[in-house]
Scaffold this active site. Sequence first.
Site, PDB file in Angstrom:
ATOM      1  N   ASN A  71       0.864  -1.174   0.000  1.00  0.00           N
ATOM      2  CA  ASN A  71       0.000   0.000   0.000  1.00  0.00           C
ATOM      3  C   ASN A  71       0.899   1.221   0.000  1.00  0.00           C
ATOM      4  O   ASN A  71       1.461   1.610   1.019  1.00  0.00           O
ATOM      5  CB  ASN A  71      -0.893  -0.033   1.246  1.00  0.00           C
ATOM      6  CG  ASN A  71      -1.897   1.111   1.277  1.00  0.00           C
ATOM      7  OD1 ASN A  71      -1.849   2.009   0.430  1.00  0.00           O
ATOM      8  ND2 ASN A  71      -2.785   1.087   2.239  1.00  0.00           N
TER       9      ASN A  71
ATOM     10  N   ARG B 114     -11.972  14.893   8.058  1.00  0.00           N
ATOM     11  CA  ARG B 114     -12.830  15.348   6.946  1.00  0.00           C
ATOM     12  C   ARG B 114     -14.237  15.665   7.430  1.00  0.00           C
ATOM     13  O   ARG B 114     -14.745  15.003   8.332  1.00  0.00           O
ATOM     14  CB  ARG B 114     -12.932  14.260   5.868  1.00  0.00           C
ATOM     15  CG  ARG B 114     -11.625  13.912   5.196  1.00  0.00           C
ATOM     16  CD  ARG B 114     -11.885  13.015   3.972  1.00  0.00           C
ATOM     17  NE  ARG B 114     -10.652  12.469   3.452  1.00  0.00           N
ATOM     18  CZ  ARG B 114     -10.340  11.179   3.473  1.00  0.00           C
ATOM     19  NH1 ARG B 114     -11.183  10.286   3.962  1.00  0.00           N
ATOM     20  NH2 ARG B 114      -9.186  10.762   2.988  1.00  0.00           N
TER      21      ARG B 114
ATOM     22  N   HIS C  50     -12.941   2.441   0.086  1.00  0.00           N
ATOM     23  CA  HIS C  50     -12.929   1.372   1.109  1.00  0.00           C
ATOM     24  C   HIS C  50     -13.658   0.117   0.617  1.00  0.00           C
ATOM     25  O   HIS C  50     -14.119  -0.690   1.419  1.00  0.00           O
ATOM     26  CB  HIS C  50     -13.641   1.801   2.416  1.00  0.00           C
ATOM     27  CG  HIS C  50     -12.952   2.878   3.194  1.00  0.00           C
ATOM     28  ND1 HIS C  50     -13.644   3.789   3.952  1.00  0.00           N
ATOM     29  CD2 HIS C  50     -11.648   3.183   3.355  1.00  0.00           C
ATOM     30  CE1 HIS C  50     -12.802   4.615   4.548  1.00  0.00           C
ATOM     31  NE2 HIS C  50     -11.569   4.276   4.195  1.00  0.00           N
TER      32      HIS C  50
ATOM     33  N   GLU D 286      -7.979  -5.701   5.384  1.00  0.00           N
ATOM     34  CA  GLU D 286      -7.850  -5.297   3.982  1.00  0.00           C
ATOM     35  C   GLU D 286      -6.677  -5.988   3.298  1.00  0.00           C
ATOM     36  O   GLU D 286      -6.741  -6.302   2.118  1.00  0.00           O
ATOM     37  CB  GLU D 286      -7.714  -3.770   3.895  1.00  0.00           C
ATOM     38  CG  GLU D 286      -9.048  -3.089   4.177  1.00  0.00           C
ATOM     39  CD  GLU D 286      -8.942  -1.581   4.346  1.00  0.00           C
ATOM     40  OE1 GLU D 286      -8.463  -1.158   5.413  1.00  0.00           O
ATOM     41  OE2 GLU D 286      -9.333  -0.855   3.432  1.00  0.00           O
TER      42      GLU D 286
ATOM     43  N   ARG E  86      -2.562  -2.042  -3.531  1.00  0.00           N
ATOM     44  CA  ARG E  86      -3.802  -1.300  -3.318  1.00  0.00           C
ATOM     45  C   ARG E  86      -3.798  -0.065  -4.204  1.00  0.00           C
ATOM     46  O   ARG E  86      -2.829   0.697  -4.204  1.00  0.00           O
ATOM     47  CB  ARG E  86      -3.904  -0.875  -1.861  1.00  0.00           C
ATOM     48  CG  ARG E  86      -5.125  -0.055  -1.602  1.00  0.00           C
ATOM     49  CD  ARG E  86      -5.228   0.361  -0.158  1.00  0.00           C
ATOM     50  NE  ARG E  86      -6.467   1.078   0.037  1.00  0.00           N
ATOM     51  CZ  ARG E  86      -6.588   2.181   0.772  1.00  0.00           C
ATOM     52  NH1 ARG E  86      -5.536   2.666   1.399  1.00  0.00           N
ATOM     53  NH2 ARG E  86      -7.740   2.775   0.900  1.00  0.00           N
TER      54      ARG E  86
ATOM     55  N   GLU F 104     -14.361  -1.267  15.558  1.00  0.00           N
ATOM     56  CA  GLU F 104     -13.976  -2.461  16.315  1.00  0.00           C
ATOM     57  C   GLU F 104     -13.714  -2.156  17.788  1.00  0.00           C
ATOM     58  O   GLU F 104     -13.845  -3.035  18.637  1.00  0.00           O
ATOM     59  CB  GLU F 104     -12.718  -3.079  15.683  1.00  0.00           C
ATOM     60  CG  GLU F 104     -12.979  -3.665  14.308  1.00  0.00           C
ATOM     61  CD  GLU F 104     -11.700  -3.898  13.502  1.00  0.00           C
ATOM     62  OE1 GLU F 104     -10.645  -4.108  14.120  1.00  0.00           O
ATOM     63  OE2 GLU F 104     -11.778  -3.852  12.257  1.00  0.00           O
TER      64      GLU F 104
END
Length: 399
Positions: free
Chosen positions: A10, A241, A180, A384, A91, A333
Amino acid sequence: MTTQTVLVVNSGSSSIKYQLVELGTGAAVASGVVERIGEPTGSLRHVHGGTTTERELHIPDHGEGLRRVLSLFEVAGPDLAEANVVAVGHRVVQGGMAFDGPVLVDAEVERKIDELSALAPLHNPANLTGIRVGRALLPDVPHVAVFDTAFFHHLPAAAATYAIDREVAATYKVRRYGAHGTSHQFVSRGVAEFLGRDLATTRTIVLHLGNGASVSAVDGGHAVDTSMGLTPLEGLVMGTRTGDIDPAVVFHLSRNAGMSIDEIDDLLNRRSGLKGLTGHNDLREVHDLVESGDEDARLAVDVYTRRIKKYIGSYAAVMGGVDVIAFTAGVGENDDIVRARSLEGLQGFGIEIDLERNAGRKKEPTVISTEASATTVVVYPTNEELAIARQALDVVRDR
Ligand code: ADP
């Protein structure tokens, strides 16, 4: 036969995160991160077999960063030559309308990823750099691009279309792409399997709440709506954001605050959300402030969880009901307060969580709704890297 592994990469604008994933067990055999690429002092961290190896040094560019990673594999293990690496999975944030699934990288794929940089100027160039240096350094292994947008490629037109001039939208590719997606796909499938439910008849709302946050509506295994749009700015309130905001705020600030477009971009993407409201983007710190009686922090949690609740309502309406709600990623989580507050008062809609089941951080899939709740609420940890590794394997297996 040795078990197969995939090296998941990534690549960000100044960092490279990686993980060597064992496909059989799904375990991370090794993982690490290169940070502050291009700055005077960069850092490397490599974890394998319970040992962490760290280095601080100048890393001028991504090529040097990845070369350093490969030499760390040599020094600290595992030996990549013996790890049976069947693919490198990269990714990529923006696949636009060009990619609806993972693909084997070739020159044409690189060109298209480059072309899509206009839609993701911070991410795609960095992702592409990772792909290029990866292919140069590991030329004998197939490289696969896995797109964050792919799961949302087939959103219904009514969900993907913004109500603006059609010609402008078509010329500038203005539509909702989502993000995502790898996580939303992994969690929506995983949670159905965990609950022993038939994916085809399950309506799921996935709440991916990390520093970036998004929600999706998944009906019968297909994404039918999602909160991130042309870019990851739209939707939920995030660490830094705004999420949904009246676009006229941009005109207002441009006309009255003398701010440039780049300054407003920076404000909405990096200086807003929880950070804008409290000075902190990490919910742990926001909760600490609430404990100490800070009113701004209390309001921030209200704003954050109210937005989640509004999306749950609208996505339940879009699907005509909701069978499963899944919380995932850092906040989803770990943060029982956010989970409880987001679902507070929804008993009338058949959604009720059990506060005892909900309490604490969850490392394993856990049902947190009451027996009486018509909707099953689950905390389902995302992974991921594993999802990217599996998608990469699917591509090379079909070759
Ligand atoms: P990213 O979007 O960077 O991948 P993560 O999914 O790792 O983010 O989520 C990071 C966020 O998770 C942190 O900013 C923080 O708000 C939240 N988080 C992590 N651990 C906890 C915790 N124990 N309690 C509450 N929030 C947590």
